[in-house]
Structure formats: structure tokens, C-alpha cells
Design a protein around this motif. Structure first.
Motif, short mmCIF file in Angstrom:
data_model
loop_
_atom_site.label_atom_id
_atom_site.label_comp_id
_atom_site.label_asym_id
_atom_site.label_seq_id
_atom_site.Cartn_x
_atom_site.Cartn_y
_atom_site.Cartn_z
N PRO A 38 18.86 -23.64 31.93
CA PRO A 38 19.03 -22.28 32.44
C PRO A 38 20.49 -21.83 32.49
CG PRO A 38 18.92 -23.81 34.26
CD PRO A 38 18.88 -24.64 33.01
N LEU A 50 18.52 -17.66 34.09
CA LEU A 50 17.82 -17.20 32.88
C LEU A 50 17.41 -18.48 32.16
CD1 LEU A 50 17.11 -14.58 31.35
CD2 LEU A 50 19.22 -14.90 30.03
N LEU A 62 13.46 -16.42 26.76
CA LEU A 62 14.25 -16.52 28.00
C LEU A 62 13.60 -15.67 29.09
CD1 LEU A 62 17.78 -16.04 26.34
CD2 LEU A 62 16.45 -18.16 26.59
N THR A 63 13.50 -16.25 30.29
CA THR A 63 12.90 -15.52 31.42
C THR A 63 13.75 -15.73 32.68
OG1 THR A 63 10.68 -15.61 30.50
CG2 THR A 63 10.81 -15.34 32.88
N ALA A 64 13.88 -14.66 33.46
CA ALA A 64 14.73 -14.69 34.65
C ALA A 64 13.95 -15.14 35.88
CB ALA A 64 15.31 -13.30 34.89
N THR A 81 11.66 -12.21 29.65
CA THR A 81 12.74 -11.24 29.86
C THR A 81 13.41 -10.88 28.53
OG1 THR A 81 13.12 -12.26 32.01
CG2 THR A 81 14.87 -10.86 31.19
N ILE A 111 25.57 -12.46 27.58
CA ILE A 111 24.69 -13.64 27.43
C ILE A 111 24.83 -14.13 25.99
CG2 ILE A 111 22.33 -14.51 27.67
CD1 ILE A 111 21.70 -11.82 29.11
N TYR A 113 23.35 -16.99 23.39
CA TYR A 113 22.19 -17.89 23.29
C TYR A 113 22.02 -18.33 21.86
CZ TYR A 113 20.20 -13.33 22.14
OH TYR A 113 19.99 -12.09 21.60
N PHE A 131 19.91 -7.38 33.76
CA PHE A 131 18.92 -8.35 33.25
C PHE A 131 17.54 -7.73 33.08
CE2 PHE A 131 22.41 -10.85 34.76
CZ PHE A 131 22.56 -11.78 33.74
#
Ligand code: BMA
Length: 319
Positions: A38, A50, A62-64, A81, A111, A113, A131
Motif C-alpha cells: 500500500p 492506496l 488500486l483501492t483506497a 479506486t 501517485i 505506480y 483520491f
């Protein structure tokens, strides 16, 4: 400082939270195979993670998740997300391993990634205030590249990116610069693997750079490949505050390595893989969030002042 004394100090820096792992696929609001690696940020009064969520195809998005104390009562979004655009060649097989940094000048979060492109992993950049909506700025450099984060501010007018290209099969950490977050150049090797050490086969950035009066604290993961598989551990580097291409100190030993059951056993055994940190200056506390065995999210805490005292006892260079 005496070598053994320093090794003991390194071993004692971090305390694992007794409620670890803090998030697993079992807590997840929709079907997921694993949740790990995360990114972390402080948003007003809450901690935001995230997370990388791997679905049952083996692709990630990706999820918050949010929590007031950064440890318990995680509120997880009920749907992804940030998802890959699977019709694009650059994001064909998912998004992985985010890092978040607050870009002071833009008053927005950046961000970085890994996107799994048809030609291998690449680093992509997205910008957000909340976000919820994201401006996606695309791929930064050609493959194969992973483990990237921006610094929160410019150096001599340029943004700086830490990343980990694979060049001739070698996996060292590099630093690159850009005037506009789009065109990148002036690439240089920053932190290299060290022959015979615990980080001899691969190194890569862990969480976002942490600014302190003594310099930038950089956590990185180091890999040793053994007959039983790879072991992922975490080391520490101090970079010069205004000239971050200068490595001031580097730990000889790791400061966190797989030892708890949830770090030793999982989809990929013997992995601690930090990708996010939060710092509370008032309490001198740093929370390091990490993927444990590519399965779950765990957190370990340290005092920022202890980290600085320790790194100042480390050698200036020891490659
Ligand atoms: C790295 C990345 C991470 C993963 C780690 C351990 O190469 O792919 O996402 O956590 O390996 O398997």
C-alpha cells in the motif's frame, strides 16, 4: 560505533503493530485474491492507504482505505479506486505497487505506480486532490521500470524521480530529473546492489522519501536470492537535502526483515515490501506500511529520532 552494537540498534528500531496484519483479503468488501503493497498519505485527520488488490485473474488494481488512527477501523471503498485501462498497451495487465507524495507546489498528491504494459512493467503518474478524481499523466520512462516515487519538491528547478530500471539484468535504484513531469533526463545510478550483502541481487525504493533536517530518509528493499527463494528485506539510506544525488549514509544491515508468520508464509514467502509511510512530527512516530508475503498489509512503527540517530552511525559509503 561498535559493529555488533549498531546491528542490535538496527534490529530494535521497528516494532510490529500487535494487530498485524491490519488488512487482508478476508476483510475486503468484494472478491480479491490478495491485498498488499500500500501507498500511504495523511489527509487532514485520517490516514489513507492506496492498496494493491490482486483479482482472481492475477491482475491488480488500486483501492483506497481510510482510518482515523492509521491502525484500526479501516473503511475500504466498495469498488476499485484506480483501474487499468486494459485496452491500452501500457496498462494491459494491471496496476501495481503505488507510492504517494504531496507535491507542495501543485497542492496535489502525485501517485506513481507500476503499469503492466505489453513490453513489461513501466512507471506511470497520476495526480489527484481527493483520491476520487485523477489526472492520468501516462508512462514516464520505457520498460523495464518499477518502484518509483517523486520527491515532494523541485531541486534547482527540476522535479526528481527515484525509480528502478533493469539494465543488463542489473537492478539498481536510479534518479532522473524533469522540468515538467513529462520529459525525463539526466539519469544517474543512486543506490546499487552490494556484492555479498543481503541486498546483493536487487534493490528498489520502498516508501516515499521522508524529509528531515539531516537529509532525505530513503527506505529501500533489498533482495538476496537463495536456494530456497528470494528474501525481501529493508535498508536505509540518507540523501543530501539539497543535492539528493549525494548518498550521505547507508545502512550495512537491514532494519526490517521477514520474521513474523504473516511475513514468512503467504503467496510469496519471506517478503516485507514497504510502499508507504506516515510521519507524525509531534509524537516523533513513523508508521511504515508494507506488504507481507504478497498477501496482506502490515505496519511497523519507529521513532523518527531513533532512525536518524541510527543512520548517522552508519558508514558514509559501503558498496
Ligand atoms: C517485486 C514486486 C512486488 C512484490 C515483490 C515480492 O518484484 O513485484 O510487487 O511484492 O516482488 O514478490
Amino acid at each position: 560505533m561498535n559493529e555488533l552494537l549498531r546491528q542490535k540498534k538496527a534490529h530494535d528500531l521497528f516494532k510490529r503493530y500487535e494487530g498485524n496484519p491490519i488488512i487482508t483479503a478476508e476483510n475486503w468488501p468484494y472478491p480479491a485474491s490478495a491485498v498488499f503493497n500500500p501507498a500511504a498519505a495523511r489527509l487532514n485527520t485520517e490516514t489513507l492507504l492506496l492498496l494493491r488488490v490482486e483479482d482472481m485473474r492475477g491482475f491488480s488494481h488500486l483501492t483506497a482505505a481510510r482510518s482515523a488512527d492509521g491502525l484500526t477501523n479501516w473503511e475500504i471503498e466498495s469498488k476499485p479506486t484506480l483501474e487499468a485501462d486494459e485496452s491500452s498497451r501500457e496498462e494491459r495487465w494491471g496496476l501495481e505497487d503505488p507510492r504517494i507524495v504531496w507535491l507542495e507546489e501543485q497542492r496535489q498528491f502525485a501517485i506513481t505506480y507500476t503499469s503492466f504494459s505489453e513490453s513489461g512493467p513501466v512507471i506511470s503518474l497520476a495526480i489527484t486532490k481527493n483520491f476520487k478524481t485523477f489526472a492520468r499523466l501516462g508512462v514516464l520512462l520505457p520498460p523495464e521500470d518499477k518502484d518509483a516515487c517523486l520527491f515532494p519538491r523541485r531541486f534547482r528547478g527540476r522535479f526528481a524521480l527515484i525509480h528502478r530500471p533493469i539494465v543488463r539484468g542489473e537492478a539498481h535504484i536510479w534518479l532522473s530529473f524533469s522540468p515538467d513531469l513529462k520529459h525525463w533526463g539526466d539519469h544517474r545510478a543512486l543506490i546499487k546492489t552490494r556484492h555479498a550483502y543481503w541486498d546483493c541481487h536487487r534493490v528498489g525504493l520502498a516508501c516515499q522519501p521522508i524529509e528531515t533536517p539531516l537529509g532525505w530518509i530513503i527506505f529501500y528493499h533489498g533482495v538476496r536470492i537463495t536456494t530456497a527463494g528470494a528474501i525481501y528485506r529493508v535498508g536505509l539510506v540518507l540523501l543530501d537535502l539539497e543535492e539528493p544525488w549525494k548518498v550521505l549514509r547507508r545502512s550495512s544491515e537491514w532494519v526490517l526483515g521477514p520474521s513474523a508468520v504473516y511475513e514468512r508464509i503467504g503467496d510469496v514467502s519471506d517478503v516485507v515490501f514497504p510502499t508507504g509511510a506516515t510521519v507524525q512530527k509531534e509524537t516523533d512516530q513513523l508508521n511504515l506500511y508494507y506488504g507481507a508475503a504478497d498477501c496482506a498489509v502490515a505496519v511497523a512503527t519507529a521513532r523518527l529520532s531513533d532512525l536518524l540517530n541510527y543512520i548517522m552511525t552508519c558508514p558514509e559509503t559501503n558498496e
